[in-house]
Design a protein around this motif. Sequence first.
Motif, PDB file in Angstrom:
ATOM      1  N   LYS A 171       0.850  -1.182   0.000  1.00 16.90           N
ATOM      2  CA  LYS A 171       0.000   0.000   0.000  1.00 16.90           C
ATOM      3  C   LYS A 171       0.882   1.226   0.000  1.00 16.90           C
ATOM      4  CE  LYS A 171      -2.463   0.982   3.678  1.00 16.90           C
ATOM      5  NZ  LYS A 171      -3.537   0.929   4.702  1.00 16.90           N
ATOM      6  N   ASP A 172       0.631   2.115  -0.951  1.00 24.18           N
ATOM      7  CA  ASP A 172       1.461   3.330  -1.111  1.00 24.18           C
ATOM      8  C   ASP A 172       2.932   2.969  -1.255  1.00 24.18           C
ATOM      9  OD1 ASP A 172      -0.844   4.915  -0.823  1.00 24.18           O
ATOM     10  OD2 ASP A 172      -0.634   4.941   1.360  1.00 24.18           O
ATOM     11  N   GLY A 173       3.193   1.834  -1.914  1.00 24.26           N
ATOM     12  CA  GLY A 173       4.560   1.420  -2.184  1.00 24.26           C
ATOM     13  C   GLY A 173       5.244   0.670  -1.060  1.00 24.26           C
ATOM     14  N   ASN A 174       4.551   0.459   0.063  1.00 22.08           N
ATOM     15  CA  ASN A 174       5.166  -0.192   1.224  1.00 22.08           C
ATOM     16  C   ASN A 174       4.541  -1.570   1.471  1.00 22.08           C
ATOM     17  OD1 ASN A 174       6.654   2.190   1.694  1.00 22.08           O
ATOM     18  ND2 ASN A 174       4.974   3.049   2.904  1.00 22.08           N
ATOM     19  N   TYR A 175       5.405  -2.522   1.832  1.00 19.72           N
ATOM     20  CA  TYR A 175       4.935  -3.866   2.157  1.00 19.72           C
ATOM     21  C   TYR A 175       4.233  -3.899   3.510  1.00 19.72           C
ATOM     22  CZ  TYR A 175       7.320  -6.467  -1.576  1.00 19.72           C
ATOM     23  OH  TYR A 175       7.720  -6.978  -2.781  1.00 19.72           O
ATOM     24  N   GLY A 176       3.261  -4.796   3.619  1.00 22.87           N
ATOM     25  CA  GLY A 176       2.608  -5.103   4.882  1.00 22.87           C
ATOM     26  C   GLY A 176       1.930  -6.447   4.758  1.00 22.87           C
ATOM     27  N   VAL A 177       1.270  -6.880   5.819  1.00 23.36           N
ATOM     28  CA  VAL A 177       0.549  -8.150   5.807  1.00 23.36           C
ATOM     29  C   VAL A 177      -0.837  -7.923   6.387  1.00 23.36           C
ATOM     30  CG1 VAL A 177       0.467 -10.527   6.655  1.00 23.36           C
ATOM     31  CG2 VAL A 177       2.674  -9.504   6.040  1.00 23.36           C
ATOM     32  N   VAL A 179      -2.009  -7.009   9.911  1.00 14.67           N
ATOM     33  CA  VAL A 179      -1.266  -7.860  10.848  1.00 14.67           C
ATOM     34  C   VAL A 179       0.157  -7.349  11.005  1.00 14.67           C
ATOM     35  CG1 VAL A 179      -0.436 -10.208  11.312  1.00 14.67           C
ATOM     36  CG2 VAL A 179      -2.688  -9.867  10.269  1.00 14.67           C
ATOM     37  N   VAL A 180       0.796  -7.015   9.892  1.00 18.07           N
ATOM     38  CA  VAL A 180       2.133  -6.406   9.904  1.00 18.07           C
ATOM     39  C   VAL A 180       2.000  -5.020   9.293  1.00 18.07           C
ATOM     40  CG1 VAL A 180       4.511  -6.545   9.059  1.00 18.07           C
ATOM     41  CG2 VAL A 180       3.289  -8.643   9.703  1.00 18.07           C
ATOM     42  N   SER A 181       2.322  -3.991  10.077  1.00 15.11           N
ATOM     43  CA  SER A 181       2.139  -2.610   9.635  1.00 15.11           C
ATOM     44  C   SER A 181       2.953  -2.310   8.386  1.00 15.11           C
ATOM     45  CB  SER A 181       2.540  -1.644  10.749  1.00 15.11           C
ATOM     46  OG  SER A 181       1.725  -1.831  11.894  1.00 15.11           O
ATOM     47  N   PHE A 182       2.385  -1.507   7.512  1.00 14.53           N
ATOM     48  CA  PHE A 182       3.066  -1.119   6.279  1.00 14.53           C
ATOM     49  C   PHE A 182       4.240  -0.202   6.627  1.00 14.53           C
ATOM     50  CE2 PHE A 182      -1.195  -2.300   5.152  1.00 14.53           C
ATOM     51  CZ  PHE A 182      -1.038  -3.010   3.968  1.00 14.53           C
ATOM     52  N   SER A 183       5.392  -0.538   6.046  1.00 14.59           N
ATOM     53  CA  SER A 183       6.606   0.209   6.403  1.00 14.59           C
ATOM     54  C   SER A 183       7.541   0.308   5.209  1.00 14.59           C
ATOM     55  CB  SER A 183       7.339  -0.484   7.558  1.00 14.59           C
ATOM     56  OG  SER A 183       8.595   0.115   7.797  1.00 14.59           O
ATOM     57  N   ALA A 184       8.102   1.505   5.025  1.00 14.46           N
ATOM     58  CA  ALA A 184       9.053   1.724   3.936  1.00 14.46           C
ATOM     59  C   ALA A 184      10.371   0.997   4.185  1.00 14.46           C
ATOM     60  CB  ALA A 184       9.297   3.224   3.754  1.00 14.46           C
ATOM     61  N   SER A 185      10.625   0.588   5.424  1.00 16.17           N
ATOM     62  CA  SER A 185      11.886  -0.082   5.741  1.00 16.17           C
ATOM     63  C   SER A 185      11.883  -1.561   5.346  1.00 16.17           C
ATOM     64  CB  SER A 185      12.196   0.043   7.240  1.00 16.17           C
ATOM     65  OG  SER A 185      11.227  -0.648   8.010  1.00 16.17           O
ATOM     66  N   ILE A 186      10.711  -2.101   5.031  1.00 19.11           N
ATOM     67  CA  ILE A 186      10.618  -3.508   4.634  1.00 19.11           C
ATOM     68  C   ILE A 186      10.918  -3.646   3.151  1.00 19.11           C
ATOM     69  CG2 ILE A 186       9.121  -5.531   4.470  1.00 19.11           C
ATOM     70  CD1 ILE A 186       7.519  -4.452   6.803  1.00 19.11           C
ATOM     71  N   ASP A 187      11.969  -4.392   2.842  1.00 17.82           N
ATOM     72  CA  ASP A 187      12.342  -4.619   1.446  1.00 17.82           C
ATOM     73  C   ASP A 187      11.584  -5.788   0.824  1.00 17.82           C
ATOM     74  OD1 ASP A 187      14.368  -2.581   1.478  1.00 17.82           O
ATOM     75  OD2 ASP A 187      15.627  -3.968   2.613  1.00 17.82           O
TER      76      ASP A 187
END
Length: 304
Positions: free
Chosen positions: A112-118, A126-134
């Motif tokens: 979402k908005d270019g960031n991974y999450g679950v 379940v896993v917050s969307f974060s720009a630090s996740i590759d």
Amino acid sequence: MPSAQAASCKLPKSYYKNVSCTSTSGYFLAIKDFGAPVALIDSKGKRVVDLSRYQKVDADKISGGLLPVLRNSRVGYLNMQGREVVPAMYDMLTGNQGWARPVSEGRIVVKKDGNYGVINTSNSTVVSFSASIDEIDDYRNGRARVRKNSVISWLDKNGNATRDPNAQDNSQSVKKSTASTNNTSSQSRQPAPTRFTTLQSRQQDGKWGFVDDNDVTMITYSFDEVRPFSEGLAGVRIGEEWGFVNLGGELVIPFRFTSDGVLTDDNYKGQPSFVFTGGKAWIGNLKNGNKMCINKEGTGVSCD
């Protein structure tokens, strides 16, 4: 499962011109000449889900009762009754895994908005969307591998950090070695009891699904009736037909059994119909009163 299913499935007769197999037994994809999705059809060639409003679907990734769909270049997930249980609001993925991920153990890796999450199958994060996740791998055995700035870590199904399942627990090994040296009795050599977690049935909006011990939806609310899990499988009904799903939400025995001839108060070895016990499930009665059973491969066997 997708390749095995595609290799073994038989296309139904229908008025649709272009029909192909999907990763789930009993469901087939009808498309237009240029590839646009038209409908999911059943083994009788009847339309069960209208797909005409979607740009794409990925029928090879039906898992947990959900189909990845693309609408207005946004990814969502549709159940087998045509309800968009995960709204088409997520980014298309890139790379060799395609534009969407399948459900894995009740969890879905999205962007979402270019960031991974679950998210889970109820569209809760379940896993917050974060720009630090590759990158995030799909869940396997209750864990997902996450890469952040080239550092690898692991998350459990609640999004909490957990240990690397491939790492050797040295301290535990030392404790076991010490205990073995100091106590040679047969009791000391008994393995520690293992907790086993199954899923519980739950009804929502008139449909049945399954939740885990934390009341997190693991198998989406897609069924008209269900049986409890027994021996790793649960009987589930859509319309007039029963099939069986495993704990991962995969349909392992297709919808092809009806409850005709099943007596309401009758049972097999203390279990109602469509529940496995001793490797067999009672699915109905013959005209002479004898019970009909199947094994875990869905093959008809003697109940006795």
